[in-house]
Scaffold this motif. Structure first.
Motif, PDB file in Angstrom:
ATOM      1  N   UNK A   1     -12.502   6.775 -41.669  1.00  0.00           N
ATOM      2  CA  UNK A   1     -12.164   6.702 -43.068  1.00  0.00           C
ATOM      3  C   UNK A   1     -12.016   7.775 -44.124  1.00  0.00           C
ATOM      4  N   UNK A   2     -13.356   8.265 -44.131  1.00  0.00           N
ATOM      5  CA  UNK A   2     -13.860   9.276 -44.959  1.00  0.00           C
ATOM      6  C   UNK A   2     -13.230  10.697 -44.592  1.00  0.00           C
ATOM      7  N   UNK A   3     -13.086  10.792 -43.064  1.00  0.00           N
ATOM      8  CA  UNK A   3     -12.454  12.227 -42.880  1.00  0.00           C
ATOM      9  C   UNK A   3     -11.041  12.136 -43.176  1.00  0.00           C
ATOM     10  N   UNK A   4     -10.357  11.052 -43.253  1.00  0.00           N
ATOM     11  CA  UNK A   4      -8.935  11.113 -43.335  1.00  0.00           C
ATOM     12  C   UNK A   4      -8.521  10.801 -44.655  1.00  0.00           C
TER      13      UNK A   4
ATOM     14  N   UNK B   1     -15.839  13.683 -48.535  1.00  0.00           N
ATOM     15  CA  UNK B   1     -16.520  13.754 -47.098  1.00  0.00           C
ATOM     16  C   UNK B   1     -15.406  13.979 -46.009  1.00  0.00           C
ATOM     17  N   UNK B   2     -14.406  14.765 -46.515  1.00  0.00           N
ATOM     18  CA  UNK B   2     -13.334  15.032 -45.645  1.00  0.00           C
ATOM     19  C   UNK B   2     -13.755  15.744 -44.612  1.00  0.00           C
ATOM     20  N   UNK B   3     -12.956  15.747 -43.445  1.00  0.00           N
ATOM     21  CA  UNK B   3     -13.519  16.406 -42.200  1.00  0.00           C
ATOM     22  C   UNK B   3     -13.282  18.038 -42.505  1.00  0.00           C
ATOM     23  N   UNK B   4     -12.544  18.554 -42.987  1.00  0.00           N
ATOM     24  CA  UNK B   4     -12.674  19.938 -43.288  1.00  0.00           C
ATOM     25  C   UNK B   4     -13.929  20.530 -44.147  1.00  0.00           C
TER      26      UNK B   4
ATOM     27  N   UNK C   1     -10.775  21.608 -35.611  1.00  0.00           N
ATOM     28  CA  UNK C   1     -11.527  21.953 -36.968  1.00  0.00           C
ATOM     29  C   UNK C   1     -12.595  22.791 -36.646  1.00  0.00           C
ATOM     30  N   UNK C   2     -13.321  22.225 -35.662  1.00  0.00           N
ATOM     31  CA  UNK C   2     -14.555  23.149 -35.237  1.00  0.00           C
ATOM     32  C   UNK C   2     -14.289  24.404 -34.292  1.00  0.00           C
TER      33      UNK C   2
ATOM     34  N   UNK D   1     -11.787  26.417 -34.802  1.00  0.00           N
ATOM     35  CA  UNK D   1     -11.290  27.800 -35.581  1.00  0.00           C
ATOM     36  C   UNK D   1     -12.567  28.328 -36.668  1.00  0.00           C
ATOM     37  N   UNK D   2     -13.346  27.359 -37.010  1.00  0.00           N
ATOM     38  CA  UNK D   2     -14.650  27.651 -37.846  1.00  0.00           C
ATOM     39  C   UNK D   2     -13.962  28.150 -39.090  1.00  0.00           C
ATOM     40  N   UNK D   3     -13.706  27.283 -40.132  1.00  0.00           N
ATOM     41  CA  UNK D   3     -13.186  27.578 -41.525  1.00  0.00           C
ATOM     42  C   UNK D   3     -13.869  28.626 -41.925  1.00  0.00           C
ATOM     43  N   UNK D   4     -13.386  29.629 -42.965  1.00  0.00           N
ATOM     44  CA  UNK D   4     -13.967  30.519 -43.654  1.00  0.00           C
ATOM     45  C   UNK D   4     -15.172  30.167 -44.542  1.00  0.00           C
ATOM     46  N   UNK D   5     -15.061  28.848 -44.996  1.00  0.00           N
ATOM     47  CA  UNK D   5     -16.221  28.393 -45.872  1.00  0.00           C
ATOM     48  C   UNK D   5     -17.346  27.867 -45.190  1.00  0.00           C
ATOM     49  N   UNK D   6     -17.313  27.649 -43.643  1.00  0.00           N
ATOM     50  CA  UNK D   6     -18.428  27.245 -42.908  1.00  0.00           C
ATOM     51  C   UNK D   6     -19.141  28.566 -42.621  1.00  0.00           C
TER      52      UNK D   6
END
Length: 598
Positions: A364-367, A372-375, A422-423, A425-430
Motif C-alpha cells: 500500500x505504501x508503494x502504491x 515510501x513510494x516504490x520509486x 524499477x530496479x 532501470x536504476x533511477x538517476x536518484x539512486x
C-alpha cells in the motif's frame, strides 16, 4: 568532686583504651590527619586543643597510667581528629564536633583531671543519669563525603544497568527490566525510580531523515555531518546490536535442507545416491538456528521495542521482517520424510497470515505515492517482500490447496513485475551499489526460481509458464556468475546470508527442470549449481564463525537505528566543540600526570 569523677570513670567501659600495638607506633609527620572546623577555625590554636582535650576527658574515660597516650612525646606535633555524630539526647559539646588532641595537650591530661573542679568555665556538660545512647545512622542529605572513593558506585554492574542513555530505546523506558530486577530480589533504588519517570520513547525519524543521515544502498553508514543519539565510542548492549537481518542465516541454512531433500527424492539425481539423513541433519540444524535467532530477537522486542520499531520504519530493514516467515516456509517444505509425510493445511494459514499483513502495509505504501513510494525506496532487498508470495504458493500447492496459492502467486507476480522494472532501470536518484553489496544482485534470481516451481505445483506439470520463469532466472544467474571481477575486493557482511537462498532456489529449479528434460547437460547443471550453493553456504558459515568468535565484530553498533529525529543545524559547530572538549580533556590529563610525577 574528685571522688565522683573517679567513681564515674570506673563505671565507664574500658573499650576506649587503645590497643597495645599502637603504643609502639611513633609519628614524626607534622599536622597529620587534620580535619578543618566547619566554622573555619584552625584546630592548631591552643584554645581549641585545650577545649578538645577537656571535652574528650569528660566524654570518654580518663587515661590510665599504662595507657599508650602517655608514650607520646611532647615535641611531637601529632594531631588526632575524631568526628562525632549528632547526639540523640541533645548533648551539646560546642559548635565544633571535632575533638583535636595534640602531643602537648595529651601530656597534660593528668594535670587537667586534677584541676577539673577548678575550671568549670571551660565546658559545661550536663548528662542525664539514665540516658542511653544508641548508634544512629547519619542522615543521607547531611552526610559529607570526605573520601572521593565513597562517591563511586559500589556495584559497577548496577551502575552500568542504570545508564539512562539507552532508556529511550527500551520498552516502556525500562520499567519491565526494573520489575524483573525486583522479582529477583534486587531493591529498587531511589535514583532508578526517579529516572524511570523521566525518559520517554524517542520519536521515530521519517523516511527523509534516514536518507539524509545515512548513506549506502542499505542505509547503514552514517554521514560525516550527522550525530547519533547513542554513544559512538562505546559498545552498545548486545540486543541493540542484533539486527533483523540476522534471520538471513536461517534463510541460507533452511534452503539447504530443502535442496538436499530434493536431491534425495528427485529421480533425475538418483545417481548421486544422496542419503535422506543429510536432509534430516540440515533440517535439525535449521530448526535449532531458527529457534536461537528467534529467541534472541524476541528478547529484543521485549526489552528494546523502540529499536525494533525503528527497524520497522527503516526503508530497507522493513523488508527483512519477511525473512523469519520465509525461513519457516522453507522448513515446512524441506521437512524430512522421516519426520512427517504430510503437513496439516492449517500450518499454511498460520505462516501466511503475517506475510499477508506485512504485504498490505508495504504494498500500500508503494502504491500510495507517499514518502515510501516504490520509486524512492526501491532496493534489491525489496525482493524479500515478493519472494514470500511464491514460496507460500509452493507450500500451499504441495499441501493440496487451490485458491490460496493462486491468490498469493498472482499478487507476487504483479508486484515483482513492477519491482523488476524499477530496479532494472536504476533511477538517476539512486546510488550505485558498492562492492560490499554486489551479492544483492542475486536476489533478482530468487523470485523467478521459486515462481517456476510454484506454478509447476499449481498446474501439476512443468509447462511453458514454469519454463519461462526458469529461463529468466537461469539467464540472470549466468549473467552475474560470469562477472568474476564484480565479486572481488569486498568485506564480509551479515546481510549476505539473505542472498544465498537465491542460488539454492536456482539449483532446486534446475533439478526440477532436469526431471522433465532428461539429458546429461541438465543433470550436470543441476549438480554444478547444487555444489556452488553448498560451497557458498559453507564459506559464509566459516566467515560467520570467524567474525563471531575470533574477530568478535559480527555484531557492530547498529548505527542505522540511532540517528536523530531532526538534523542538527550547526552540525559542524557541534563537531568542533566536541573536538575542542576532547583536546581540553587530554591537556588536563597530561597536566595532572605531570603534577603527579613531580
Amino acid at each position: 568532686m574528685e571522688k565522683d569523677f573517679e567513681f564515674s570513670a570506673r563505671q565507664r567501659p574500658s573499650s576506649v583504651e587503645l590497643p597495645s600495638l599502637l603504643a609502639c607506633v611513633q609519628s614524626n609527620i607534622a599536622n597529620f590527619d587534620i580535619t578543618p572546623s566547619p566554622r573555619g577555625e584552625t584546630p592548631h590554636s591552643n584554645g581549641s586543643e585545650i577545649t578538645g582535650v577537656q571535652n574528650l576527658t569528660n566524654v570518654g574515660s580518663a587515661p590510665s597510667r599504662n595507657s599508650p597516650i602517655q608514650a607520646i612525646k611532647p615535641h611531637h606535633a601529632h594531631t588526632i581528629s575524631i568526628s562525632l555524630p549528632s547526639s540523640p539526647s541533645g548533648l551539646y559539646v560546642g559548635q565544633n564536633s571535632e575533638i583535636a588532641m595534640s602531643g602537648k595537650a595529651v601530656d597534660n591530661v593528668s594535670n587537667e583531671h586534677s584541676n577539673y573542679h577548678k575550671n568549670p568555665h571551660i565546658v559545661n556538660l550536663q548528662q542525664p543519669k539514665k540516658a542511653m545512647f544508641h548508634s544512629q545512622p547519619m542522615p543521607v542529605g547531611d552526610r559529607k563525603v570526605l573520601n572521593p572513593l565513597e562517591a563511586q558506585p559500589r556495584n559497577p554492574r548496577s551502575s552500568r544497568l542504570r545508564d539512562n542513555r539507552y532508556d529511550s530505546f527500551k520498552t516502556w523506558s525500562g520499567k519491565l527490566e526494573r520489575q524483573i530486577s525486583n522479582l529477583r530480589g534486587k531493591p529498587q533504588e531511589e535514583e532508578e525510580i526517579i529516572d524511570s519517570q523521566k525518559p520517554e520513547p524517542a520519536p521515530v525519524p521519517g523516511v527523509d531523515r534516514f536518507f539524509d543521515a545515512l548513506e549506502g544502498p542499505e542505509l547503514e553508514t552514517l554521514r560525516a555531518s550527522e550525530q547519533l543519539v547513542l554513544p559512538e565510542d562505546k559498545k552498545w548492549p548486545f540486543l541493540l546490536r542484533f539486527p533483523i537481518s540476522s534471520f538471513g542465516m536461517c534463510l541460507g541454512v533452511s534452503s539447504q535442507a530443502m535442496l538436499y531433500k530434493t536431491l534425495a527424492t528427485s529421480p533425475s539425481t538418483s545417481f548421486l545416491h544422496m542419503s535422506p539423513k543429510v536432509n534430516l541433519v540440515l533440517w535439525s540444524i535449521s530448526i535449532s538456528l531458527m529457534a536461537a535467532v528467534s529467541f534472541i530477537y524476541f528478547l529484543k522486542v521485549i526489552f528494546y521495542f523502540e529499536a525494533v520499531r525503528r527497524e520497522y520504519y527503516h526503508p530497507i530493514r522493513v523488508n527483512f521482517f519477511f525473512a523469519p516467515w520465509i525461513a519457516c516456509l522453507f522448513l515446512a517444505i524441506g521437512v524430512p520424510p522421516l519426520v512427517s509425510e504430510n503437513l496439516h493445511g492449517s500450518l499454511w494459514y498460520v505462516l501466511m497470515a503475517p506475510i499477508l499483513c506485512l504485504e498490505l502495509k508495504i504494498y500500500g505504501q508503494w502504491m500510495s505515492g507517499g514518502q515510501r513510494r516504490l520509486s524512492k525506496v526501491a532496493n534489491p532487498s525489496n525482493h524479500l517482500s515478493v519472494v514470500g508470495n511464491f514460496v507460500g504458493a509452493l507450500l500451499g500447492a504441495s499441501m493440496g490447496l487451490q485458491e490460496g496459492p493462486i491468490l498469493f502467486f498472482a499478487v507476487g507476480l504483479a508486484h515483482y513485475t513492477v519491482l523488476f522494472v524499477t530496479l532494472y532501470q536504476r533511477l538517476p536518484t539512486n546510488e550505485t551499489l558498492p562492492k560490499e553489496l554486489h551479492p544483492v544482485f542475486f536476489l533478482f534470481v530468487a523470485a523467478p526460481s521459486v515462481a517456476c516451481m510454484a506454478w509447476a505445483k499449481i498446474t501439476g506439470e512443468f509447462g511453458y509458464g514454469s519454463r519461462i520463469a526458469y529461463f529468466i532466472a537461469l539467464f540472470l544467474y549466468v549473467s552475474l556468475a560470469v562477472r568474476v571481477n564484480f565479486f572481488r575486493g569486498f568485506r564480509f557482511s551479515l546481510a549476505w546470508w539473505a542472498y544465498t537462498f537465491p542460488m539454492t532456489g536456482a539449483a532446486i529449479a534446475t533439478i526440477r527442470y532436469s526431471s522433465e528434460v532428461k539429458n546429461v547437460f541438465t543433470e550436470s547443471l543441476s549438480v554444478v549449481l547444487s555444489c556452488i550453493s553448498t560451497l557458498t553456504v559453507i564459506a559464509l558459515l566459516v566467515s560467520t564463525v570467524v567474525h563471531a568468535f575470533v574477530l568478535r565484530d559480527l555484531f557492530p553498533n547498529d548505527i542505522s537505528i540511532a540517528i536523530t529525529e531532526k538534523r542538527l543545524k550547526s552540525s559542524k559547530k557541534h563537531v568542533r566543540v566536541r573536538a575542542a572538549s576532547s583536546d581540553a580533556q587530554d591537556l588536563e590529563a597530561c597536566v595532572s600526570g605531570d603534577s603527579e610525577g613531580h
